[in-house]
Scaffold this motif. Structure first.
Motif, PDB file in Angstrom:
ATOM      1  N   SER A  25       0.846  -1.439   0.392  1.00 26.88           N
ATOM      2  CA  SER A  25       0.045  -0.081   0.185  1.00 26.88           C
ATOM      3  C   SER A  25       0.984   1.371   0.040  1.00 26.88           C
ATOM      4  O   SER A  25       2.130   0.751   0.756  1.00 26.88           O
ATOM      5  CB  SER A  25      -1.001   0.585   1.340  1.00 26.88           C
ATOM      6  N   GLU A  26       0.387   2.392  -0.420  1.00 32.40           N
ATOM      7  CA  GLU A  26       1.030   3.443  -0.228  1.00 32.40           C
ATOM      8  C   GLU A  26       1.023   4.698   0.670  1.00 32.40           C
ATOM      9  O   GLU A  26       0.180   4.127   1.705  1.00 32.40           O
ATOM     10  CB  GLU A  26       0.360   4.662  -1.293  1.00 32.40           C
ATOM     11  N   ARG A  27       2.113   5.011   1.010  1.00 36.55           N
ATOM     12  CA  ARG A  27       2.394   5.502   2.210  1.00 36.55           C
ATOM     13  C   ARG A  27       3.463   6.989   2.007  1.00 36.55           C
ATOM     14  O   ARG A  27       3.844   7.196   1.046  1.00 36.55           O
ATOM     15  CB  ARG A  27       3.290   4.715   3.400  1.00 36.55           C
ATOM     16  N   PRO A  28       2.971   8.130   2.643  1.00 36.84           N
ATOM     17  CA  PRO A  28       3.541   9.122   2.292  1.00 36.84           C
ATOM     18  C   PRO A  28       5.218   8.782   2.604  1.00 36.84           C
ATOM     19  O   PRO A  28       5.707   9.750   2.074  1.00 36.84           O
ATOM     20  CB  PRO A  28       2.621  10.083   3.566  1.00 36.84           C
ATOM     21  N   TYR A  29       5.798   8.060   3.190  1.00 39.12           N
ATOM     22  CA  TYR A  29       7.263   7.682   3.130  1.00 39.12           C
ATOM     23  C   TYR A  29       7.527   6.761   2.316  1.00 39.12           C
ATOM     24  O   TYR A  29       8.910   6.572   1.940  1.00 39.12           O
ATOM     25  CB  TYR A  29       7.532   7.770   4.430  1.00 39.12           C
ATOM     26  N   ARG A  30       6.918   6.394   0.968  1.00 38.99           N
ATOM     27  CA  ARG A  30       7.448   5.362   0.158  1.00 38.99           C
ATOM     28  C   ARG A  30       5.980   4.752  -0.798  1.00 38.99           C
ATOM     29  O   ARG A  30       5.297   5.129  -0.787  1.00 38.99           O
ATOM     30  CB  ARG A  30       8.167   3.984   0.965  1.00 38.99           C
ATOM     31  N   HIS A  31       6.752   4.372  -1.845  1.00 33.73           N
ATOM     32  CA  HIS A  31       5.794   3.774  -2.992  1.00 33.73           C
ATOM     33  C   HIS A  31       5.009   2.059  -2.594  1.00 33.73           C
ATOM     34  O   HIS A  31       6.030   1.565  -1.515  1.00 33.73           O
ATOM     35  CB  HIS A  31       6.092   3.750  -4.341  1.00 33.73           C
ATOM     36  N   ALA A  32       3.814   1.740  -3.006  1.00 30.89           N
ATOM     37  CA  ALA A  32       3.593   0.490  -2.601  1.00 30.89           C
ATOM     38  C   ALA A  32       4.738  -0.307  -3.183  1.00 30.89           C
ATOM     39  O   ALA A  32       4.729   0.035  -4.159  1.00 30.89           O
ATOM     40  CB  ALA A  32       2.357   0.091  -3.508  1.00 30.89           C
ATOM     41  N   LEU A  33       5.262  -1.256  -2.524  1.00 31.93           N
ATOM     42  CA  LEU A  33       6.090  -2.278  -3.092  1.00 31.93           C
ATOM     43  C   LEU A  33       5.317  -3.380  -4.027  1.00 31.93           C
ATOM     44  O   LEU A  33       3.965  -4.100  -3.673  1.00 31.93           O
ATOM     45  CB  LEU A  33       6.587  -3.104  -1.674  1.00 31.93           C
ATOM     46  N   PRO A  34       5.397  -3.919  -5.055  1.00 29.54           N
ATOM     47  CA  PRO A  34       5.299  -4.763  -6.190  1.00 29.54           C
ATOM     48  C   PRO A  34       4.860  -6.010  -5.412  1.00 29.54           C
ATOM     49  O   PRO A  34       5.593  -6.483  -4.053  1.00 29.54           O
ATOM     50  CB  PRO A  34       6.436  -4.875  -7.242  1.00 29.54           C
ATOM     51  N   TYR A  35       4.472  -6.492  -5.566  1.00 26.07           N
ATOM     52  CA  TYR A  35       3.595  -8.280  -4.726  1.00 26.07           C
ATOM     53  C   TYR A  35       5.220  -8.876  -4.310  1.00 26.07           C
ATOM     54  O   TYR A  35       5.114  -9.446  -3.776  1.00 26.07           O
ATOM     55  CB  TYR A  35       2.725  -8.869  -5.462  1.00 26.07           C
ATOM     56  N   GLU A  36       6.149  -9.717  -5.401  1.00 25.86           N
ATOM     57  CA  GLU A  36       6.603 -10.081  -5.656  1.00 25.86           C
ATOM     58  C   GLU A  36       7.748  -9.761  -4.836  1.00 25.86           C
ATOM     59  O   GLU A  36       8.122 -10.298  -3.858  1.00 25.86           O
ATOM     60  CB  GLU A  36       7.318 -10.277  -7.052  1.00 25.86           C
ATOM     61  N   HIS A  37       7.765  -8.199  -4.551  1.00 20.44           N
ATOM     62  CA  HIS A  37       8.621  -8.104  -3.408  1.00 20.44           C
ATOM     63  C   HIS A  37       8.539  -8.507  -1.452  1.00 20.44           C
ATOM     64  O   HIS A  37       9.232  -8.787  -0.846  1.00 20.44           O
ATOM     65  CB  HIS A  37       9.076  -6.481  -3.311  1.00 20.44           C
ATOM     66  N   ALA A  38       7.138  -8.361  -1.795  1.00 17.68           N
ATOM     67  CA  ALA A  38       6.539  -8.551  -0.570  1.00 17.68           C
ATOM     68  C   ALA A  38       6.548  -9.649  -0.665  1.00 17.68           C
ATOM     69  O   ALA A  38       7.056 -10.238   0.981  1.00 17.68           O
ATOM     70  CB  ALA A  38       5.186  -7.943  -0.762  1.00 17.68           C
ATOM     71  N   LYS A  39       6.247 -10.507  -1.318  1.00 14.57           N
ATOM     72  CA  LYS A  39       5.909 -12.386  -1.019  1.00 14.57           C
ATOM     73  C   LYS A  39       7.244 -12.393  -0.716  1.00 14.57           C
ATOM     74  O   LYS A  39       7.719 -13.431   0.239  1.00 14.57           O
ATOM     75  CB  LYS A  39       6.176 -12.774  -2.237  1.00 14.57           C
ATOM     76  N   ALA A  40       8.260 -12.275  -1.543  1.00 13.63           N
ATOM     77  CA  ALA A  40       9.975 -12.376  -1.293  1.00 13.63           C
ATOM     78  C   ALA A  40      10.228 -11.910   0.556  1.00 13.63           C
ATOM     79  O   ALA A  40      10.727 -12.557   1.194  1.00 13.63           O
ATOM     80  CB  ALA A  40      10.595 -12.331  -1.663  1.00 13.63           C
ATOM     81  N   GLU A  41       9.821 -11.205   0.545  1.00 12.36           N
ATOM     82  CA  GLU A  41      10.196 -10.410   2.226  1.00 12.36           C
ATOM     83  C   GLU A  41       8.937 -11.638   3.513  1.00 12.36           C
ATOM     84  O   GLU A  41      10.139 -11.656   4.373  1.00 12.36           O
ATOM     85  CB  GLU A  41      10.146  -8.954   2.555  1.00 12.36           C
ATOM     86  N   ILE A  42       8.315 -11.343   3.227  1.00 13.19           N
ATOM     87  CA  ILE A  42       7.359 -12.559   3.861  1.00 13.19           C
ATOM     88  C   ILE A  42       8.550 -14.191   4.035  1.00 13.19           C
ATOM     89  O   ILE A  42       8.339 -14.551   5.625  1.00 13.19           O
ATOM     90  CB  ILE A  42       5.677 -12.830   3.357  1.00 13.19           C
ATOM     91  N   GLU A  43       8.592 -14.379   3.205  1.00 12.59           N
ATOM     92  CA  GLU A  43       9.283 -15.517   2.777  1.00 12.59           C
ATOM     93  C   GLU A  43      11.128 -15.733   3.674  1.00 12.59           C
ATOM     94  O   GLU A  43      10.817 -16.604   4.229  1.00 12.59           O
ATOM     95  CB  GLU A  43       9.318 -16.036   1.338  1.00 12.59           C
ATOM     96  N   ARG A  44      11.028 -14.544   3.715  1.00 12.56           N
ATOM     97  CA  ARG A  44      12.100 -14.193   4.163  1.00 12.56           C
ATOM     98  C   ARG A  44      12.316 -14.226   6.349  1.00 12.56           C
ATOM     99  O   ARG A  44      13.432 -14.763   6.453  1.00 12.56           O
ATOM    100  CB  ARG A  44      13.436 -13.253   3.641  1.00 12.56           C
TER     101      ARG A  44
END
Length: 376
Positions: A317-336
């Protein structure tokens, strides 16, 4: 203005005449009825003679302090909102005042336009709480009357159960209505994350369904997801809406929202289990979370499901301090973070869900919120 469209009555308490004159000029111009007191003793005498909707009080004053005045108001005038005025050096005392029950605090020197916004929001919150209390008193009276009628007039057990079930349904619905109002108030305060609560609830249900969670446990998860940030109502706007990085002290106060939320909900019968999800939703699988450093099976399963859904929505999701991250990036971080921050079983289920399914759910929530805005 107060809830009855009459000018709100405000008592300004400060030992500096210039401050009193500045505030009464500004607030009177905005349509409020204002009185002033030179100190807490004079303010207490005035409060015994006439009611006020809001008290604006300095903290450091000769004689009784603003903290002493606040304690008296909490005890004897619980429907009077209190906003503290404090010098920047006394911020710690202002935080103490918030813990005691003050609605907000404003540091000197203050911007009059910002002060007007703080006053308006404090009055809005006060009116909401007063209306909710009155509504609950009325509802409790109705429930008591219906219960007496059941005991006095119904002879058949089946009929008594039907009437009691109906009464309990009304009571539960009233709490749902109240919770909806509180969530709406929170969204207005923290509008940078509007839609987050609804998305996380939908994402959590999707994961829970795939994990075989059913019945009462699924309903508890739904309620916990919707209410997870309800405790932020107890966090000052100064912290909640701060555009820059929080200090360590501010983070400590922000983290208390899980405890605040739990305390708000734990004594409501049908929300007691959901309250545990609220309490646990920042715990980590490896025990490094807060507030209790619970780990593994000690964390409610619904909370372990929720935290994955919450993290996914936050990253995408968009935040004032950064843009929304793509699905693959989020998925990789959750797996990590599987096995450390997250329950591996939940992560495995999350990864198995097609990316398109998450996008479909996000769009469904967006359409629902758009429909609500149009209808309102």
């Amino acid at each position: 203005m107060n809830g009855q469209n009459e000018p709100a009555r405000i008592l300004i308490v400060d030992d500096h005449r210039s401050v009193r004159e500045l505030l009464i000029t500004k607030l009177t111009h905005l349509g409020y009825q204002c009185r002033t007191a030179e100190g807490a003793d004079q303010a207490l005498a005035m409060l015994e003679r006439e009611p006020f909707h809001l008290v604006l009080s300095d903290i450091m004053m000769p004689g009784l302090s603003g903290i002493d005045l606040l304690k008296h108001l909490i005890q004897s005038h619980p429907e009077t909102a209190v906003v503290m005025l404090t010098a920047a050096a006394d911020t710690q005392m202002a935080v103490q005042a918030m813990k005691l029950g003050a609605y907000d605090y404003i540091t000197k020197p203050f911007n009059l336009e910002e002060l007007a916004v703080h006053v308006e929001k404090a009055l809005e919150r006060r009116n909401l709480l007063v209306e909710n209390r009155a509504y609950h008193r009325s509802l409790e009276q109705r429930v008591a009357e219906q219960t007496r009628e059941i005991r006095e007039h119904l002879s058949l057990e089946r009929r008594r159960r039907e009437e009691l079930d109906h009464t309990l349904t009304l009571l539960e619905q009233s709490y749902h209505d109240t919770i909806d109002a509180l969530i709406m108030a929170l969204d207005y305060r923290d509008n940078e994350t509007q839609g987050h609560t609804q998305r996380v609830s939908v994402y959590s249900v999707e994961l829970a369904d795939r994990l075989g969670v059913k019945g009462a446990e699924l309903e508890t998860l739904k309620r916990g997801a919707i209410l997870h940030d309800i405790g932020k109502i107890g966090v000052s706007d100064t912290i909640l809406r701060k555009p820059s990085k929080l200090t360590d002290a501010e983070w400590t106060e922000m983290r208390r929202h899980v405890q605040y939320g739990y305390e708000m909900l734990k004594d409501i019968a049908f929300l007691q289990d959901a309250a545990k999800i609220v309490l646990h939703h920042h715990e980590r699988f490896d025990g490094l979370g807060y507030p209790n450093k619970a780990s593994r099976e000690d964390i409610l399963f619904g909370a372990r499901i929720f935290v994955v859904a919450d993290t996914f929505d936050a990253m995408t999701s968009e935040r004032p301090y950064r843009h929304a991250l793509p699905y693959e990036h989020a998925k990789a971080e959750i797996e990590r973070c599987s096995g450390t921050q997250f329950d591996p079983r939940v992560v495995e289920t999350f990864v198995s869900v097609p990316a398109g399914r998450w996008q479909d759910l996000r769009e469904e929530v967006g359409a629902m919120l758009s429909s609500r805005r149009v209808s309102s």
